[in-house]
Design an enzyme around this catalytic site. Structure first.
Site, PDB file in Angstrom:
ATOM      1  CB  SER A  39       6.584  -9.656  -2.495  1.00 13.21           C
ATOM      2  OG  SER A  39       7.377  -9.489  -1.353  1.00 13.21           O
ATOM      3  CG  HIS A  93       4.158  -5.929   0.441  1.00 11.61           C
ATOM      4  ND1 HIS A  93       5.302  -5.424  -0.138  1.00 11.61           N
ATOM      5  CD2 HIS A  93       4.296  -7.291   0.401  1.00 11.61           C
ATOM      6  CE1 HIS A  93       6.081  -6.426  -0.514  1.00 11.61           C
ATOM      7  NE2 HIS A  93       5.502  -7.551  -0.203  1.00 11.61           N
ATOM      8  CG  ASP A 118       6.145  -2.343  -0.417  1.00  7.74           C
ATOM      9  OD1 ASP A 118       6.456  -3.028   0.579  1.00  7.74           O
ATOM     10  OD2 ASP A 118       5.665  -2.825  -1.459  1.00  7.74           O
TER      11      ASP A 118
END
Length: 519
Positions: free
Chosen positions: A240, A488, A458
């Site tokens: 991320s 995610h 995602d």
């Protein structure tokens, strides 16, 4: 108010969210053999690199004092295999011989004899504590630990590394009553007053540090850590926000890139507004996938949820605790389970309960996202997240610009559009230090191949970001691997195809073909 782009929001429960992987970096090249500081055989990446001439030897030659780790604010002390230390880094990287601050580290040594080197993890946020998360994550990647020392850290401004707390628990709870999608002048005034109060709290709490917690600062800290650990190249796994951090590191130190994997990739070409639009699309896409999984028509299901949120805005729902489920808290409760398909049943139950007039289940999900414990104590991840991202982001959209953009945000997502649109103006409103860039520099000509893993479902970092990161890194550097999945992150999320490709890259240096798709 917490910005939506967070991986660590779901990792706090010891990887209950299947969705993020660990890995490590790879250059896809034969690095030969050398000797690491412990005297064991391993690739040359374990041998010390020459100190950068612009850094004083007081930094580069410092020996880390590894000791047994204690408990942190949000986790118990890890097992005996884990050791913690503090790395001294310059407060201001333009003055490397000046004042230093501490960066908290955690490490478990490789268990096998064929050691590759150190593998540094950043689990996202920004603001996530690697010191708290690494032991949980290390338990599910034993194959990586055979060949790598698993290392993570609390970036500057986070957790045990000069962590920032901008507001007390009572003030945080009171601020949850502020409507994050203001409907009129009074709510708009309260929204921006709350944002300014938060910024002032950060200024008072952080002092000089507030101007030195950028992603670029942390990338430079990482390169100093690489030298102090004795690694010739940086082996790295970013998730991320950690993918943006990895891209910035590669831009600054392309010749230092070793085996690098970026999972759940942030779009480096998006500015503040573009990023918010990306997330509106990503969360709307994930919501529609969730609705299909329950047999609902996505368009009708979206309208039903939007109508529920409108009713809650007018009349917050009661809970047994006496706290009220506001529209903002309800939306936060919807956001959390979209990070992982395994949590979709909890979303179904919470929405059903809310439709019946009961807010406790959505409130519990919101509390988990907001790091609110049973005692009413809140974590500080959101404080660090805001401090870091507002120092990074140069743009400060005004309320007037946001209002002009709201119809477009609402077309993208009737559920999340308003929230993310207003966030562009409120997040860094009246921030006491200027932002550094519109979009981060990540071009890395000459760097070793970097593997980018994108997931088509995602919500927080839509999969289009992986291709854009690959293009920005440059020809021959960015290598894209796509997984047609949900949640995610991709590695460790149930795809043997993804896991095998990542492991082959990390352990053997085998680079998959650019554009490979795992279905």
């Amino acid at each position: 108010m917490l910005r939506v782009v967070r991986w660590t929001a779901t990792v706090a429960a010891a990887l209950l969210v299947a969705g993020c992987g660990g890995g490590s970096p790879t250059g896809g090249r034969d690095e030969g053999k050398g000797t690491d500081p412990a005297g064991r055989n391993g690739p040359a990446s374990a041998t010390a690199a020459p100190a950068r001439p612009d850094l004083p030897s007081s930094l580069t030659s410092r020996r880390l004092e590894w000791r047994r780790c204690g408990a942190t604010e949000d986790s118990a002390a890890p097992g005996d295999a884990w050791r913690c230390a503090t790395l001294r880094v310059p407060l201001d990287w333009s003055k490397p011989g000046g004042t230093t601050i501490g960066v908290a580290l955690i490490r478990a040594r490789a268990t096998g004899d064929d050691r590759i080197g150190s593998l540094l993890f950043n689990f996202g946020g920004p603001g996530g504590s690697g010191v708290s998360t690494m032991p949980y994550y290390g338990a599910i990647v034993p194959a990586l630990r055979e060949r790598y020392d698993l290392v993570s850290f609390d970036p500057r401004g986070v957790g045990a590394s000069e962590g920032v707390r901008c507001r007390g628990d009572r003030d945080i709870e009171a601020a949850e009553g502020v409507d994050a999608t203001p409907d009129g002048p009074a709510e708009e005034k309260a929204y921006f007053r709350d944002a300014a109060d938060f910024a002032e709290g950060c200024r008072r709490a952080a002092g000089r540090l507030l101007a030195h917690v950028s992603t670029t600062d942390t990338a430079r800290d990482m390169d100093l850590l690489r030298q102090v650990l004795g690694d010739r190249t940086m082996h790295y796994f970013g998730i991320s926000y950690g993918t943006e951090l990895g891209g910035v590191y590669a831009h600054l130190f392309p010749e230092r890139v070793g085996r690098m994997i970026l999972d759940a990739v942030v779009d480096p070409t998006a500015d503040t507004v573009g990023h918010a639009k990306n997330q509106a699309r990503g969360f709307q896409r994930a919501l529609e996938d969730y609705l299909r999984s329950t047999g609902q028509d996505p368009e009708q299901g979206t309208r039903k949820i939007a109508a529920l949120l409108e009713r809650i805005d007018s009349r917050p729902l009661p809970t047994a605790s006496g706290r009220k489920l506001t529209q903002t808290l309800a939306l936060t409760g919807i956001i959390l389970p979209l990070y992982s398909e395994s949590r979709w049943p909890r979303l179904t139950s919470a929405l059903k309960s809310a439709e019946q007039g009961h807010g406790a289940k959505l409130l519990a999900l919101a509390d988990q996202y907001n790091e609110r414990g049973p005692s009413g104590r809140y974590g500080t991840r959101g404080h660090a997240q805001r401090a870091i991202s507002c120092l990074d982001d140069k743009q400060r959209p005004t309320a007037a610009r946001t209002k002009r953009l709201l119809p477009e945000f609402e077309r993208i997502s009737p559920v999340f559009g308003d929230y993310l649109g207003w966030d562009t103006a409120g997040w860094c409103h009246d921030w006491p230090v200027a932002g550094q860039f519109d979009t981060p520099g990540v071009s890395a000509p000459g760097a070793a191949p970097i593997l980018l893993v994108g997931n088509t479902g995602d919500p927080a970092t839509p999969y289009e970001g992986a291709r854009r990161m690959a293009d920005e890194l440059g020809r021959g550097v960015g290598v894209e691997l796509t997984w047609k999945g949900e949640g995610h992150g991709a590695y460790g999320n149930g795809s043997d195809c993804v896991d095998s490709a990542v492991n082959a890259y990390l352990l053997d240096g085998t680079v998959p073909k650019d554009g490979t798709v795992c279905s």
